[in-house]
Design a protein around this motif. Structure first.
Motif, PDB file in Angstrom:
ATOM      1  N   GLY A 116     -37.441   9.493   8.794  1.00 62.90           N
ATOM      2  CA  GLY A 116     -37.957   8.131   8.738  1.00 62.90           C
ATOM      3  C   GLY A 116     -39.213   8.105   9.605  1.00 62.90           C
ATOM      4  O   GLY A 116     -39.222   8.702  10.679  1.00 62.90           O
ATOM      5  N   LEU A 117     -40.267   7.428   9.143  1.00 62.22           N
ATOM      6  CA  LEU A 117     -41.526   7.472   9.898  1.00 62.22           C
ATOM      7  C   LEU A 117     -41.669   6.293  10.867  1.00 62.22           C
ATOM      8  O   LEU A 117     -42.576   6.265  11.685  1.00 62.22           O
ATOM      9  N   GLY A 118     -40.776   5.308  10.776  1.00 64.30           N
ATOM     10  CA  GLY A 118     -40.929   4.102  11.593  1.00 64.30           C
ATOM     11  C   GLY A 118     -40.313   4.189  12.980  1.00 64.30           C
ATOM     12  O   GLY A 118     -40.645   3.399  13.860  1.00 64.30           O
ATOM     13  N   GLY A 119     -39.392   5.139  13.189  1.00 67.52           N
ATOM     14  CA  GLY A 119     -38.670   5.211  14.454  1.00 67.52           C
ATOM     15  C   GLY A 119     -39.409   6.009  15.512  1.00 67.52           C
ATOM     16  O   GLY A 119     -40.652   5.952  15.592  1.00 67.52           O
ATOM     17  N   GLY A 120     -38.649   6.778  16.320  1.00 73.61           N
ATOM     18  CA  GLY A 120     -39.261   7.525  17.410  1.00 73.61           C
ATOM     19  C   GLY A 120     -39.070   9.023  17.297  1.00 73.61           C
ATOM     20  O   GLY A 120     -40.043   9.785  17.211  1.00 73.61           O
ATOM     21  N   SER A 121     -37.817   9.470  17.234  1.00 76.81           N
ATOM     22  CA  SER A 121     -37.531  10.914  17.249  1.00 76.81           C
ATOM     23  C   SER A 121     -38.151  11.619  16.049  1.00 76.81           C
ATOM     24  O   SER A 121     -38.914  12.577  16.200  1.00 76.81           O
ATOM     25  N   GLY A 122     -37.811  11.123  14.853  1.00 78.76           N
ATOM     26  CA  GLY A 122     -38.293  11.761  13.631  1.00 78.76           C
ATOM     27  C   GLY A 122     -39.773  11.500  13.410  1.00 78.76           C
ATOM     28  O   GLY A 122     -40.528  12.398  13.026  1.00 78.76           O
TER      29      GLY A 122
END
Ligand code: GDP
Length: 393
Positions: A106-112
């Motif tokens: 997912g591009l919206g979060g932090g880790s990924g």
């Protein structure tokens, strides 16, 4: 084709987990290895199908297994610092048996969002196999920070992979559903599309007799050249006859009832191709101008025919203006449906990305403004009006 799947972050992990389940259920035999990487321990524990020893917790010294809280710069930093731990899991993959890596996030979060581009860059430096990305855009209701994260990650991720396939949660959002219930359904939709696409290149000789089976090199060639890709899908239920169509094609008998059948089969295929291309794509965009395309027709062999696929391919050439449109069969018996999957690679007319970037820039300006304002406010509170007091040190 055989993939090494690496899910980064919560969304990435869950999608890869769903992929493993799909692979087992359908016998597609695409997933050669599945790894999940995260800074949050709870997310890794929530997975069901990825083997325990292929779940990698990174950043323990920095965030103690609690995740990075949508801070994708921290996500990227941690991925760089702990890349050896990820490599440890990748080392157990027989890379000579995989056709490509697929990094899912997912591009919206932090880790990924931060970590997936770092991992892609690392894999590309070490291996000769192509490294593809599958990036999920956040819904527009998720707020400015998610949009800003996604816009920055998208830009970086595209640069680091051989091709970035995109899925837009916003186009797939359903109202009135719990978020997690909604995601499970969305993840099934994602995996169905990419499962058929990559499964097409995995049909072994003798498994099914097909007229023109898609080869993994055709998938790789369609994705080569880089850029951004989107996938269309449409399906229709069919009744499966135990024999007939295939035999008549092999013997060249096209007359009588079979002739009618053939016309019907051809029409069904061409209409599915149109529905797939003009319906909801994983990333909605204008298909005109797509650089390359691949049409995969999946279904029972007696419901597939060369004429239909050829017509569908020609139609796609006209619609995209591309001279590089490939097409072929993915024979699957017992599925009870015929499906068209269309990979459109090198798309450039994508209003959704422009809109995402615009919202991201506004969010960035707002964040800077709010930070400045709160610094000023704190300053006003802490210091006395006439500056008569002195700090201790
Ligand atoms: P991370 O763990 O810090 O990488 O962040 P997440 O993966 O939790 O969230 C990143 C974004 O992915 C969110 O903004 C959502 O848009 C999306 N997301 C989270 N979970 C899922 C999921 O299971 N499926 C899909 N399609 N999207 C998800």
């Amino acid at each position: 084709m055989k993939l090494a799947l690496i899910g980064f972050g919560q969304a990435g992990g869950k999608i890869v987990d769903t992929f493993v389940d799909y692979d087992r259920r359908t016998g597609s035999d695409i997933v050669r290895a599945a790894v999940a990487v995260n800074t949050a321990k709870a997310d890794l524990m929530g997975l069901e199908n990825i083997p325990q020893d292929q779940r990698v917790l990174i950043g323990q010294s920095r965030v103690k297994g609690h995740g990075v809280g949508a801070d994708n710069e921290l996500g990227a930093e941690i991925a760089e610092e702990d890349i050896d731990e990820v490599q440890g899991a990748v080392d157990s993959i027989p890379v000579h048996e995989v056709d490509a890596f697929l990094v899912v996030s997912g591009l919206g979060g932090g880790s990924g969002s931060g970590g997936a581009p770092v991992l892609a860059k690392h894999l590309k430096r070490i291996y000769t196999e192509p490294v593809y990305g599958l990036g999920v855009l956040p819904g527009s209701d998720e707020g400015g920070i998610y949009t800003l994260n996604a816009a920055r990650s998208f830009q970086t991720f595209v640069r680091e992979v051989d091709n970035l396939m995109v899925f837009d949660n916003d186009a797939w959002r359903k109202t009135g559903e719990s978020v997690s219930g909604g995601y499970d359904e969305i993840n099934e939709e994602i995996v169905k599309r990419f499962g058929i696409l990559f499964g097409a290149g995995e049909v072994e000789a003798g498994q099914e007799v097909a007229e023109s089976v898609v080869d993994s090199s055709e998938i790789i060639n369609t994705l080569s050249g880089g850029g951004v890709s989107t996938v269309g899908y449409a399906s229709e239920e069919v009744e499966e006859k135990s024999s007939g169509g295939l035999l008549s094609r092999l013997t060249g008998d096209d007359g009588g009832d079979e002739g009618l059948d053939t016309a019907h089969t051809t029409n069904r295929i061409t209409s599915l191709v149109r529905k797939a291309a003009l319906g909801r794509l994983t990333l909605p965009c204008e298909i005109e101008g797509a650089e390359r395309a691949l049409l995969v027709m999946a279904g029972p062999p007696q419901h597939l025919n060369r004429k239909g696929i050829e017509r569908g391919r020609k139609w796609l050439e006209e619609q995209t203006g591309s001279m590089e449109v490939r097409g072929g069969d993915y024979p699957v018996s017992g599925s009870g449906f015929v499906a068209a999957v269309i990979l459109l690679s090198g798309v450039t007319n994508v209003p959704r990305i422009k809109e995402l970037q615009q919202v991201a820039i506004e969010a960035q300006d707002n964040i800077d403004e709010i930070r400045q304002e709160s610094d000023d406010n704190l300053d006003n509170l802490v210091s006395d009006d006439e500056d008569e007091l002195e700090s201790l040190f």
